[in-house]
Design a protein around this motif. Structure first.
Motif, mmCIF file in Angstrom:
data_model
loop_
_atom_site.group_PDB
_atom_site.id
_atom_site.type_symbol
_atom_site.label_atom_id
_atom_site.label_comp_id
_atom_site.label_asym_id
_atom_site.label_seq_id
_atom_site.Cartn_x
_atom_site.Cartn_y
_atom_site.Cartn_z
ATOM 1 N N TYR A 179 88.521 52.626 22.085
ATOM 2 C CA TYR A 179 87.922 53.809 22.678
ATOM 3 C C TYR A 179 89.044 54.583 23.358
ATOM 4 O O TYR A 179 89.656 54.088 24.302
ATOM 5 C CB TYR A 179 86.869 53.423 23.715
ATOM 6 N N TYR A 180 89.336 55.788 22.887
ATOM 7 C CA TYR A 180 90.398 56.573 23.530
ATOM 8 C C TYR A 180 89.778 57.811 24.165
ATOM 9 O O TYR A 180 88.932 58.481 23.580
ATOM 10 C CB TYR A 180 91.520 56.916 22.557
ATOM 11 N N ALA A 181 90.187 58.079 25.407
ATOM 12 C CA ALA A 181 89.505 59.085 26.217
ATOM 13 C C ALA A 181 90.487 59.966 26.982
ATOM 14 O O ALA A 181 91.663 59.634 27.135
ATOM 15 C CB ALA A 181 88.556 58.398 27.200
ATOM 16 N N ASN A 182 89.960 61.087 27.471
ATOM 17 C CA ASN A 182 90.731 61.948 28.375
ATOM 18 C C ASN A 182 90.835 61.283 29.748
ATOM 19 O O ASN A 182 90.011 60.438 30.101
ATOM 20 C CB ASN A 182 90.077 63.322 28.491
ATOM 21 N N HIS A 183 91.847 61.669 30.507
ATOM 22 C CA HIS A 183 92.144 60.949 31.750
ATOM 23 C C HIS A 183 92.426 61.939 32.877
ATOM 24 O O HIS A 183 93.486 62.544 32.938
ATOM 25 C CB HIS A 183 93.363 60.062 31.509
ATOM 26 N N SER A 184 91.442 62.102 33.779
ATOM 27 C CA SER A 184 91.628 63.032 34.891
ATOM 28 C C SER A 184 91.329 62.409 36.246
ATOM 29 O O SER A 184 91.533 63.038 37.281
ATOM 30 C CB SER A 184 90.725 64.262 34.702
ATOM 31 N N SER A 185 90.868 61.148 36.260
ATOM 32 C CA SER A 185 90.476 60.509 37.515
ATOM 33 C C SER A 185 90.776 59.020 37.461
ATOM 34 O O SER A 185 90.789 58.402 36.389
ATOM 35 C CB SER A 185 88.972 60.728 37.755
ATOM 36 N N HIS A 186 90.999 58.430 38.642
ATOM 37 C CA HIS A 186 91.212 56.979 38.711
ATOM 38 C C HIS A 186 89.962 56.211 38.282
ATOM 39 O O HIS A 186 90.036 55.038 37.931
ATOM 40 C CB HIS A 186 91.595 56.561 40.138
ATOM 41 N N THR A 189 98.932 59.432 31.473
ATOM 42 C CA THR A 189 98.833 59.630 32.911
ATOM 43 C C THR A 189 97.643 60.542 33.181
ATOM 44 O O THR A 189 97.113 61.170 32.262
ATOM 45 C CB THR A 189 100.125 60.271 33.461
ATOM 46 N N ARG A 190 97.223 60.613 34.441
ATOM 47 C CA ARG A 190 96.107 61.506 34.775
ATOM 48 C C ARG A 190 96.502 62.968 34.549
ATOM 49 O O ARG A 190 97.595 63.381 34.923
ATOM 50 C CB ARG A 190 95.686 61.300 36.226
ATOM 51 N N ASN A 191 95.600 63.700 33.974
ATOM 52 C CA ASN A 191 95.838 65.117 33.721
ATOM 53 C C ASN A 191 95.393 65.921 34.936
ATOM 54 O O ASN A 191 94.207 66.132 35.161
ATOM 55 C CB ASN A 191 95.064 65.557 32.473
ATOM 56 N N PHE A 244 99.396 63.714 23.407
ATOM 57 C CA PHE A 244 99.252 62.261 23.351
ATOM 58 C C PHE A 244 100.612 61.571 23.252
ATOM 59 O O PHE A 244 101.531 62.054 22.580
ATOM 60 C CB PHE A 244 98.416 61.857 22.141
ATOM 61 N N LYS A 245 100.714 60.427 23.905
ATOM 62 C CA LYS A 245 101.864 59.549 23.721
ATOM 63 C C LYS A 245 101.717 58.825 22.380
ATOM 64 O O LYS A 245 100.656 58.828 21.759
ATOM 65 C CB LYS A 245 101.953 58.538 24.867
ATOM 66 N N SER A 246 102.762 58.148 21.966
ATOM 67 C CA SER A 246 102.781 57.562 20.619
ATOM 68 C C SER A 246 102.047 56.221 20.509
ATOM 69 O O SER A 246 101.841 55.725 19.402
ATOM 70 C CB SER A 246 104.226 57.373 20.157
ATOM 71 N N GLY A 247 101.639 55.637 21.643
ATOM 72 C CA GLY A 247 101.032 54.312 21.598
ATOM 73 C C GLY A 247 99.805 54.229 20.714
ATOM 74 O O GLY A 247 99.615 53.237 19.988
#
Length: 207
Positions: free
Chosen positions: A36-43, A121-123, A132-135
């Motif tokens: 599951y890959y998601a956007n990241h804006s919060s802890h 990292t958080r946006n 996106f990073k390459s991972g």
């Protein structure tokens, strides 16, 4: 017992405070091994995504988190290891020669699903999604049998804005999209752009 009770308390609190609802728009809540890959804006992103999964999926789904933040003695270590059963990665690369993806590959080989945030990292910018990073590409290439499911998390950064101790009464939604198709011979940059666009397509217009 303590870990189970803590997990129940966290999932209940996450749903109560955010009014979270999961929208299975292109996927179904079935026991299929996934990234599951998601956007990241919060802890709170991985907590909310993990809590939104049905119990039968949650118990085999592990969030990927930075060891530098979580693997410290005390509550953090208990939560990530005993409650979330997280996969810890060394973001500081302290040991030379160690594949930074190995812990994730081992988890996939053990039959678990993962929650990852390809932005790395958080946006905190005004852009809806960072590059996106390459991972994600390397994981997808190494384990082609695992489904890649985009998940857009909407409103969590507004429910818990920076500097606010109590949540605001806004509804959070998690939109689970269609699994990304694999294209044989596709290069890294093309894959990452296509994966990013699939996630952006799930974002509400105001995101």
């Amino acid at each position: 017992m303590l870990a189970a009770l803590t997990a129940f308390a966290i999932t209940s609190a996450a749903r109560l405070l955010t009014g979270a609802r999961a929208l299975w728009l292109g996927s179904t809540a079935q026991a299929t091994q996934r990234l599951y890959y998601a956007n990241h804006s919060s802890h709170g992103d991985f907590v909310l995504l993990w809590a939104s999964l049905p119990p039968q999926l949650r118990k085999r789904t592990r969030p990927v988190a930075g060891a530098d933040y979580w693997q410290k003695p005390g509550v953090r270590s208990f939560l990530i290891n005993r409650v979330f059963n997280g996969v810890l990665v060394d973001r500081e690369r302290k040991e030379a020669g160690i594949n930074p993806l190995q812990a994730m590959l081992d988890a996939l080989d053990g039959g678990d699903s993962l929650i990852i945030f390809p932005e790395g990292t958080r946006n905190l910018s005004d852009e809806p999604l960072l590059p996106f990073k390459s991972g994600l590409y390397h994981l997808a290439h190494a384990r082609p049998e695992v489904e890649l499911v985009p998940v857009w998390i909407a409103n969590l950064n507004r429910v818990m804005p920076k500097g606010r101790a109590l949540p605001l009464p806004l509804l959070c939604t998690l939109s689970f999209g269609t699994a990304l198709e694999r294209i044989e011979g596709e290069g890294k940059e093309a894959f990452l752009e296509r994966a990013r666009n699939a996630l952006l397509a799930l974002a509400p217009e105001e995101a």
